[in-house]
Design an enzyme around this catalytic site. Structure first.
Site, PDB file in Angstrom:
ATOM      1  N   SER A 136      32.603  45.107  44.923  1.00  0.00           N
ATOM      2  CA  SER A 136      33.705  45.977  44.551  1.00  0.00           C
ATOM      3  C   SER A 136      33.296  46.816  43.346  1.00  0.00           C
ATOM      4  CB  SER A 136      34.956  45.150  44.262  1.00  0.00           C
ATOM      5  OG  SER A 136      36.085  45.983  44.189  1.00  0.00           O
ATOM      6  N   HIS A 171      39.113  43.677  52.075  1.00  0.00           N
ATOM      7  CA  HIS A 171      38.276  43.815  50.888  1.00  0.00           C
ATOM      8  C   HIS A 171      37.526  42.526  50.569  1.00  0.00           C
ATOM      9  CE1 HIS A 171      36.861  45.966  47.459  1.00  0.00           C
ATOM     10  NE2 HIS A 171      37.440  45.170  46.579  1.00  0.00           N
TER      11      HIS A 171
END
Length: 737
Positions: A581, A696
């Site tokens: 991320s 995610h």
């Protein structure tokens, strides 16, 4: 924010000694196309990858997934790693992480080899405590997925107090942030017939009463902020369709997000309405409505917009300050402090708010989180990146506290707190110490050990040390090193360096069975860098790396790497890096800024196009962290560090491994796809793997996680261990060659 990924061709590393120069991958060649085009530019040769589920894009994804899996799975370690980790992930002797439910009941969400998508289940406390809980299944997510033809990922929900029997359950298709919401009756174990149902969207929902909810969502197409989040809240009554809901609050399209909510006390009783407007990721306008659901009398307190409302305790509003603030009487409260004041009195006279300080951290402390039991307020505090938990009480106009007798020098995580008693569950763990569950009484201070997981890897001969590297500007940056006590300081230890460095999120020691089994047990070393941008030392540590100051974050990481090399723990041929991320952006920058420092780079669910990130998925919401590409100064800096815009011809790059997820609707897969495609266009080898589901988190279940871990650690082993002077002895011991 969380983690991301990409990939393509593999070159087997050749054997080398510590004195050899690293065998980098093919030198980048110049290409005619311009990688600096915006994602929606028709002249962009990689524009087809912008369409997340487009046929051409998915053909490219599947081809590169197949190439990566085919190449790495030929290594016998791949199947070995996958089997080892799946066995650990599905182990039945794991701790069933407990959550306090109504009365003396304990809830748990469980996944294993049979229950792939998971079971939401419940047992009594005494049954749970016995070590042989008698579980009652509340919701079988696998059965629901099969019946509805979806890969449902259970995303929790909001229960209606005080009975907490009705819950608005969130279900995500494949792990996306967007979810559907359905009303569920816990006692009956079924969805409420003709109950509340909200179709898929990035939405929030909260109970007002049994027949009323507040819903914040995209009510008409395009009615979202520039960050892609909802900003309009409506009241929905039982039995109404969405078209009958009545608007009660509207933020601004320029906000990150906005919405209306409800403040309740510890017993679940309604106190008043609230609303929020996320002006950017770190600035929020919070408003209170003392007159109840009536819009009149809206009050915004004179606190900094960076201050975070952390709870409502015995009539006191609890706030965490992220910047210095001076009260009306001239009292200075420093950033990182936890303050409290009488909320109703403050709302009646906002100009004269005068808080008391519960906790004032020093330079090496920060508050990780807060929790509340029936009678106590609990703070989780970091001191030099180790944890302590303190229990607070308010009475007779003052605050008092004591420290709970939990393990020292460990990472403590507040798992669940009971609003009906003063009990809370706390996990303790460390790099080499398996997770142990404790039940603590926040009023009496009594602590009871409930269960510890078995050791998942052989930690004999390993040690954990904390060191401090010196960054470019002289700042001391701490990092942990996990390695063998008898490690030879000759630069040959295969070492993985990990960091995050953003959004004030601290990185702490964790017991990772994956890391231990697939890396440490096999002779590898691991370093965790506590670089600026994180939350290890409070708001200042984070703010030191914001926007155009972000090069400090990258410099900190490089300083830790250089310190490891200077100590001769490792060297470039044996040094790999990993992050996801925001940490994926960190890895991308390290790949392009210092390709000479690494021999392996795992880039998980990343941001990589920092020129166009505000127009990709939820990227616009992170301008408070990264800056605005359209601002002349911030835009120039972002272009200078943007990995996608800084791959240069004639440079030798290590062969990276990009990972992402098709259903990541937060950062999105386009960053990783286009960076990998750019490498491909420039004749550079790489690995790419895009999980079709998983959001995610890049995995929707344990099987997908095991496959991803096997790919990552096979790649790391080939790059860093196959050239190492360390080998496994006949009995599995680490021996020097």
């Amino acid at each position: 924010m969380n983690s991301l990924m990409t990939a393509a061709a593999l070159a087997m590393a050749t054997a080398m000694t510590a004195s050899d120069q690293p065998q980098m991958t093919t030198v980048a060649k110049a290409i005619g196309s311009n990688p600096n085009k915006a994602p929606n530019d028709a002249t962009d040769p990689r524009a087809y990858l912008n369409e997340v589920n487009g046929d051409e894009a998915m053909t490219w994804v599947r081809a590169h997934n197949l190439s990566t899996v085919n190449k790495l799975s030929k290594d016998p370690r791949y199947s070995e790693y996958q089997a080892e980790i799946l066995k650990i992930l599905q182990a039945t002797d794991r701790i069933a992480s407990p959550g306090f439910a109504q009365g003396d009941m304990i809830d748990n969400f469980w996944q294993d080899g049979t229950h792939v998508q998971g079971l939401w289940r419940r047992a009594s406390w005494e049954s749970y405590r016995s070590g042989k809980p008698q579980w009652r299944t509340i919701l079988d997510v696998d059965a629901l997925s099969k019946a509805e033809g979806k890969t449902w990922v259970f995303a929790g929900g909001d229960s209606l107090p005080p009975a907490n029997n009705l819950r608005l359950i969130s279900l995500s298709d494949g792990g996306k942030d967007a979810n559907v919401v359905r009303e569920f009756d816990i006692a009956k174990g079924e969805f409420v017939k003709e109950g509340f149902v909200l179709p898929e969207g990035k939405q929030s929902v909260t109970w007002v009463d049994e027949n009323t909810i507040y819903v914040t969502r995209e009510w008409t197409p395009g009615e979202v902020t520039v960050s892609g989040y909802a900003y309009v809240t409506k009241v929905l009554k039982r039995g109404q369709g969405l078209d009958q809901a009545v608007e009660i609050f509207r933020g601004d399209k320029k906000d990150v997000s906005a919405g209306r909510g409800v403040l309740r006390d510890i017993d679940g009783k309604y106190v008043m309405d609230t609303s929020y407007r996320g002006l950017d990721f770190f600035n929020t306008e919070l408003a209170f409505y003392p007159n109840g659901h009536n819009d009149s009398g809206k009050v915004v307190l004179p606190l900094p917009n960076t201050a975070i409302f952390d709870g409502y305790y015995k009539g006191q509003a609890i706030y965490q300050l992220k910047s210095d603030w001076t009260s009306a009487k001239g009292t200075v409260f420093h950033n990182g402090a936890i303050i409290a004041f009488d909320l109703k009195a403050a709302l009646a006279d906002p100009a004269h708010v005068e808080p008391l300080a519960l906790f004032m951290p020093n330079e090496h402390q920060s508050v990780k989180g807060t929790a509340q039991t029936k009678n106590r307020l609990v703070l989780s505090i970091l001191s030099n990146v180790t944890s302590e938990v303190r229990s607070f009480d308010f009475g007779k106009g003052r605050w008092s506290s004591f420290k709970l007798a939990l393990p020292e020098n460990s990472t403590l995580s507040l798992t669940s707190s009971d609003h009906g008693s003063d009990h809370l569950f706390v996990f303790s763990e460390g790099f080499l110490g398996p997770s142990t569950l404790f039940r603590a009484d926040a009023a009496s201070g009594k602590v009871e050990e409930i269960k510890s997981i078995p050791e998942r890897f052989d930690a004999q001969g390993l040690q954990v040390q904390q060191f401090w590297a010196t960054s470019t500007d002289g700042t001391k940056v701490p990092y942990f090193l996990v390695a063998r006590k008898d490690v030879k300081l000759d630069g040959t230890s295969p070492t993985i360096l990990y960091a995050y460095g953003g959004f004030e999120i601290p990185m702490q020691p964790r017991y990772s069975a994956v890391l231990g089994k697939l890396w440490l047990e096999k002779g590898g070393a691991y370093a965790l860098a506590n670089i600026r941008g994180g939350g290890e030392f409070g708001p200042k540590w984070h703010q030191a790396g914001l926007k155009t100051l972000r090069q400090r974050v990258f410099d900190d990481f490089q300083a830790v790497a250089q310190d490891l090399i200077a100590k001769k723990v490792t060297s470039t041929p044996h040094l790999g890096i990993m992050g996801g991320s925001n940490g994926g952006l960190l890895m991308g920058v390290q790949l392009t800024e210092r390709p000479d420092l690494w021999n392996a780079v795992v880039i998980q669910v990343p941001l990589l196009d920092m020129v166009n990130f505000t127009r990709m998925s939820a990227g616009a919401s992170w301008q408070g962290e990264y800056g605005n590409p359209d601002d002349p100064a911030e835009g120039a800096f972002l272009r200078s560090i943007s990995p996608y815009h800084n791959v240069r011809a004639g440079v030798a790059y290590p062969e990276p491994f990009f990972e992402t997820s098709t259903k990541d609707d937060r950062v999105g897969p386009v960053h990783a796809r286009k960076m990998a495609a750019l490498f491909e266009d420039m004749g550079l080898p790489f690995y790419y793997y895009e999980n079709i589901e998983g959001g995610h988190a890049a995995a929707a279940n344990l099987q997908e996680s095991a496959r991803r871990y096997a790919l990552e650690y096979t790649y790391m082993s080939q790059k860093l261990m196959d050239n190492s002077a360390v080998a496994l002895g006949p009995c599995g011991r680490i021996e020097a060659r």
